[in-house]
Design a protein around this motif. Sequence first.
Motif, PDB file in Angstrom:
ATOM      1  N   GLU A 260     -14.668  -8.088   7.174  1.00  0.00           N
ATOM      2  CA  GLU A 260     -13.974  -7.095   7.982  1.00  0.00           C
ATOM      3  C   GLU A 260     -14.938  -6.040   8.535  1.00  0.00           C
TER       4      GLU A 260
ATOM      5  N   LYS B  51       0.859  -1.181   0.000  1.00  0.00           N
ATOM      6  CA  LYS B  51       0.000   0.000   0.000  1.00  0.00           C
ATOM      7  C   LYS B  51       0.897   1.233   0.000  1.00  0.00           C
TER       8      LYS B  51
ATOM      9  N   GLU C 211     -14.464  -4.755  12.221  1.00  0.00           N
ATOM     10  CA  GLU C 211     -13.342  -3.818  12.364  1.00  0.00           C
ATOM     11  C   GLU C 211     -13.707  -2.443  11.818  1.00  0.00           C
TER      12      GLU C 211
ATOM     13  N   HIS D 280     -11.205  -3.244   2.090  1.00  0.00           N
ATOM     14  CA  HIS D 280     -10.662  -3.748   3.352  1.00  0.00           C
ATOM     15  C   HIS D 280     -10.552  -2.601   4.357  1.00  0.00           C
TER      16      HIS D 280
ATOM     17  N   ALA E 212      -9.253   3.285   5.804  1.00  0.00           N
ATOM     18  CA  ALA E 212      -8.439   4.274   6.518  1.00  0.00           C
ATOM     19  C   ALA E 212      -7.599   5.095   5.550  1.00  0.00           C
TER      20      ALA E 212
ATOM     21  N   ASP F 279      -8.171  -1.547   6.256  1.00  0.00           N
ATOM     22  CA  ASP F 279      -6.987  -0.697   6.099  1.00  0.00           C
ATOM     23  C   ASP F 279      -7.144   0.274   4.934  1.00  0.00           C
ATOM     24  N   ASP F 280      -7.805  -0.186   3.863  1.00  0.00           N
ATOM     25  CA  ASP F 280      -7.990   0.671   2.694  1.00  0.00           C
ATOM     26  C   ASP F 280      -8.981   1.802   2.988  1.00  0.00           C
TER      27      ASP F 280
END
Length: 556
Positions: A272, A213, A275, A244, A249, A246-247
């Motif tokens: 996910e 990333k 989360e 996802h 964010a 993390d993506d």
Amino acid sequence: MTGDADTIYVNGDIITMDVTVDEERPTAEAVAIKDGRIVAVGTRQNVAHHHRGPRTRVVDLHGRTLLPGFIDPHSHYINALTVANQVNLFAPPAGPCADVDAIVAQLKSFRDAHDIPAGELIIGYGYDETIMAGGRTLHREDLDKDFPCNPVLVRHVSLHGAVLNSAALDKFGISASTVTPPGGVIVRKEGSDEPDGLIMETAFLEIFASLPKPTREQEVQWSIAGQQLYAAAGITTAHEGLTHADDIAVLQRAAAGGANLIDIIAYPFILELDEVLQDNPPDTFGTYRNGVKLGGVKITLDGSPQGRTAFFTTPYLVDGPDGQHQWTGELPFPQDTVNSWFKRVYDLGVPLNVHANGDAAIDVLLAAHEYAAADDLAKDRHTTVIHSQFVRRDQLAKYADYKLIPSLFTEHAFYFGDTHVRLRGKKQAHFLSPMRAAIDLGLRPTNHTDFNVSPLDQMFVVWTAVNRVSRSGEVIGADQRVTALEALQAITINAAHQYREEQSKGSITEGKLADLVILDGNPLTVDPMRIKDIRVIETIKAGRTIYRRPAPPSWP
């Protein structure tokens, strides 16, 4: 709004897509914009009389065509952030790779041009084994010879897997002892458990999640570059189709940092969701923050028909990706699990996007809906069936009954139509992405690129819906062709409906956002076979130009 307009567009073909005004030919002579909104649509004389002032900029379209900005019904926007650092391995016409030698040559050229050191991961995208010359497919050894020290990952055109060389298999912990997970594919060498290179579906999920990333310092720059790819295609609202945690964010940080050329709608992956909900409670879904919003939740039920991982009620006409006989594909999760997912999303009250290609996967989807929505099957929950490639007529009728939205993928007619005839037979292949049947049932289908399964090119999307011509020149389902206006609706007003944004986007209507695109031709009047040759001249988001194509001297 009061006062003089900032901009008035005149002297072109203005297609408003506002069928409430004129269902057959929704057009106007002039459009006025102020403060990022459309304030007037009508005759040139009337718009100028009421809205032109001394500071109003009058744009002469010089006969070009003005449309509402294109709304992307389904793609994987997050991939746009990294595409510039990956290798285009599409087959012609989207790329240069029609055989294994061309793939290896492109990878080598990229490595050398970018001076990539040993040990660094190299990623390519667009590999399509169905059109490889002589049926010769890509194996780990093809990559090992020239890349003994670099992990190489060649992403399958479906985005549901990749071919890995030996260094990449080691990097991601895939070996002869790796157990193939339910719903996954790890192709093995004949007569052994050694991986051959191709990893698909659930077996690929952990690999995909761990791909590089952008760093915190790169997030804004990479995001702007990715959004410029969409803007160059006339897209003012983009879709992130399986997001996802993390993506999410990354999207939110980049947007807060100023990377907001266009709007982005993200759909967190069901696995996910817990989360994601920690920082994004359900009442924040559907609201833009700095040009990013969470649109709902994404569930994936099967794979891709061209990758032979879509789930069907009848066998493929060829063996499965790992040599399975009488192969129908498979469901990666039991029906009870899918039922519970639907129930949870419906109880949250947020929209649901469900990936389903094969008719067996669509049966599972319908059963899950009937379970989770038992109190009111016909309530409009804004559930969208992404792809719906091989939906049956009886299933499409249930879409209408249950108010499900089909987001179709007519580019398959060109890119994979010949392959589908070979894998599934002519009758089923010619009913792929049945836009005509959907419209005739009263549905409002959308139509997408699934970028980067296929390139961002909205005029090619329209061309495939209107013509349905394959690579070989065969018409794939002539009875499912639609008009150019219907094809444009699928990427404008229907897509706005899919996102619950019909009141602000999708047509050139007073009060809506001034999200616009200027084309060098009119899709409603050119020869249908020439629609794909129309190019985007300019893209405007909320009244501000975010893309302008390099222009000839006559263009102001």
